[in-house]
Design a protein around this motif. Structure first.
Motif, mmCIF file in Angstrom:
data_model
loop_
_atom_site.group_PDB
_atom_site.id
_atom_site.type_symbol
_atom_site.label_atom_id
_atom_site.label_comp_id
_atom_site.label_asym_id
_atom_site.label_seq_id
_atom_site.Cartn_x
_atom_site.Cartn_y
_atom_site.Cartn_z
ATOM 1 N N TRP A 120 70.435 30.592 18.894
ATOM 2 C CA TRP A 120 69.624 31.340 19.857
ATOM 3 C C TRP A 120 69.283 32.738 19.376
ATOM 4 O O TRP A 120 68.264 33.318 19.783
ATOM 5 N N ASN A 121 70.122 33.325 18.503
ATOM 6 C CA ASN A 121 69.873 34.697 18.042
ATOM 7 C C ASN A 121 69.102 34.724 16.729
ATOM 8 O O ASN A 121 68.907 35.794 16.149
ATOM 9 N N ASP A 122 68.668 33.576 16.243
ATOM 10 C CA ASP A 122 67.896 33.528 14.996
ATOM 11 C C ASP A 122 66.643 32.686 15.204
ATOM 12 O O ASP A 122 66.663 31.462 15.036
ATOM 13 N N PRO A 123 65.533 33.316 15.565
ATOM 14 C CA PRO A 123 64.300 32.555 15.827
ATOM 15 C C PRO A 123 63.759 31.842 14.594
ATOM 16 O O PRO A 123 62.978 30.904 14.725
ATOM 17 N N THR A 124 64.176 32.250 13.400
ATOM 18 C CA THR A 124 63.698 31.584 12.181
ATOM 19 C C THR A 124 64.383 30.240 11.951
ATOM 20 O O THR A 124 63.856 29.383 11.252
#
Length: 348
Positions: A120-124
């Motif tokens: 969730w904290n890494d959109p990539t």
């Protein structure tokens, strides 16, 4: 009549081919050149009970379906639950599929469990995957990952990473043995020696859980090997440490992991937060193997107000005064902090 020897050779050949085919199918599952489609069908009330208690390990029966390029596989009666630590309370949650939840030994391909990581904290969705690829290039045993779109009861939950779970099947695949003790180590797993009473190694809340969670041979509760390793690390005279530690721990492998962690700013690891790793006591080599996992807080991700891209690599794990936002980050005692290059020079 065929000789018993020829029949035995034929049986061994068939079993070997079967194992190779299963391994190839697992490779297909974790193929990162395409995005799979995974569908979970679960009773709506069961799903509601899981989502209502994000902090629990409630597990419910579900149907797992995965779409490949030319076929669809379905597995009935798998276990479905939320997984993770802080990510449990994010809007986009991570999940675990346990193929063996209701039938011991049940597997899909070579896997008893499969992780669906939301990141969730890494959109990539690339930080963890790139880290794993770096470890793989350096021949470090690490859980592989792929990509999938996830649908639950027909609702699109988003892009997820498929993650190989570290368990006895992982140990068998990477170390050719699954009978050694496997410990899951979560902060504050600093490997600080606190005597031979396991009561001294409880988690924060003084619960019955250990910071070092035994995952294989749980019923034996044998922590003697781990205690031996911590004793060596903390109590061996420095002039004897190289010989004693190398006899019980795969130092060369860990030096590779240190190099990658510093290069990518992997702060949520043993090096900085004493977190997110496994130790496998390999009975074949007689050495502990360090297995890292959980790599979303890398390549510039930060919760602590530290610029990991501009950090002195010679004092990388040094603890400064941090305005910590939660209690899960531990400052390791000064006596067990290592200066990276000093540690490396000692063994080179």
């Amino acid at each position: 009549m065929r000789s018993p020897l020829l029949l035995l050779i034929g049986l061994i050949a068939m079993l070997t081919l079967s194992c190779k085919n299963e391994t190839a199918m697992t490779d297909e599952l974790l193929d990162d050149t395409r995005v799979h489609r995974v569908e979970i069908e679960i009773d709506t009330s069961d799903l509601s009970s899981i989502l209502a208690r994000a902090d629990s390990t409630i597990i419910k029966s579900a149907v797992f379906t995965i779409h490949y390029e030319n076929r669809v596989d379905t597995v009935q009666n798998v276990g479905f639950r939320i997984k993770g630590n802080t990510s449990r309370f994010a809007d986009k949650k991570s999940f675990r599929i346990s193929f063996n939840a209701f039938k011991k030994g049940k597997k899909y391909k070579t896997l008893e469990k499969l992780n669906l990581n939301a990141f969730w904290n890494d959109p990539t969705h690339l930080r963890s995957h790139l880290t794993i690829k770096l470890y793989e290039l350096m021949d470090v045993a690490v859980g592989r990952s792929g990509f999938t779109d996830l649908y639950v009861n027909g609702e699109y939950y988003g892009l997820y990473n498929l993650g190989e779970h570290v368990d006895e099947e992982f140990a068998l695949s990477y170390f050719d043995s699954k009978i050694g003790n496997l410990y899951k180590c979560l902060s504050p797993a600093s490997l600080e020696y606190k005597g031979d009473d396991m009561a001294n190694y409880r988690k924060f809340d003084d619960s019955t859980s250990y910071t070092y969670d035994l995952k294989i041979n749980k019923e034996l509760e044998d922590y003697s090997g781990l205690l031996e390793l911590m004793d060596i690390l903390n109590n061996t005279p420095i002039d004897q440490l190289k010989v004693r530690l190398e006899a019980r721990f795969n130092v060369e492998n860990y030096l590779k992991i240190l190099a990658v962690d510093v290069a990518i700013g992997n702060w949520d690891s043993y090096l900085y937060t004493a977190n997110n790793y496994y130790l496998y006591d390999d009975p074949k080599s007689g050495k502990f193997e360090f297995i890292p996992y959980d790599f979303d807080n890398t390549f510039g991700m930060d919760w602590l107000g530290v610029d990991w891209t501009d950090r002195d690599i010679y004092n990388w794990p040094k603890k400064e005064s941090l305005n910590l936002q939660h209690d899960s980050i531990i400052k390791l005692p000064d006596e067990i902090q290592l200066e990276i290059m000093g540690f490396v020079d000692f063994w080179m």
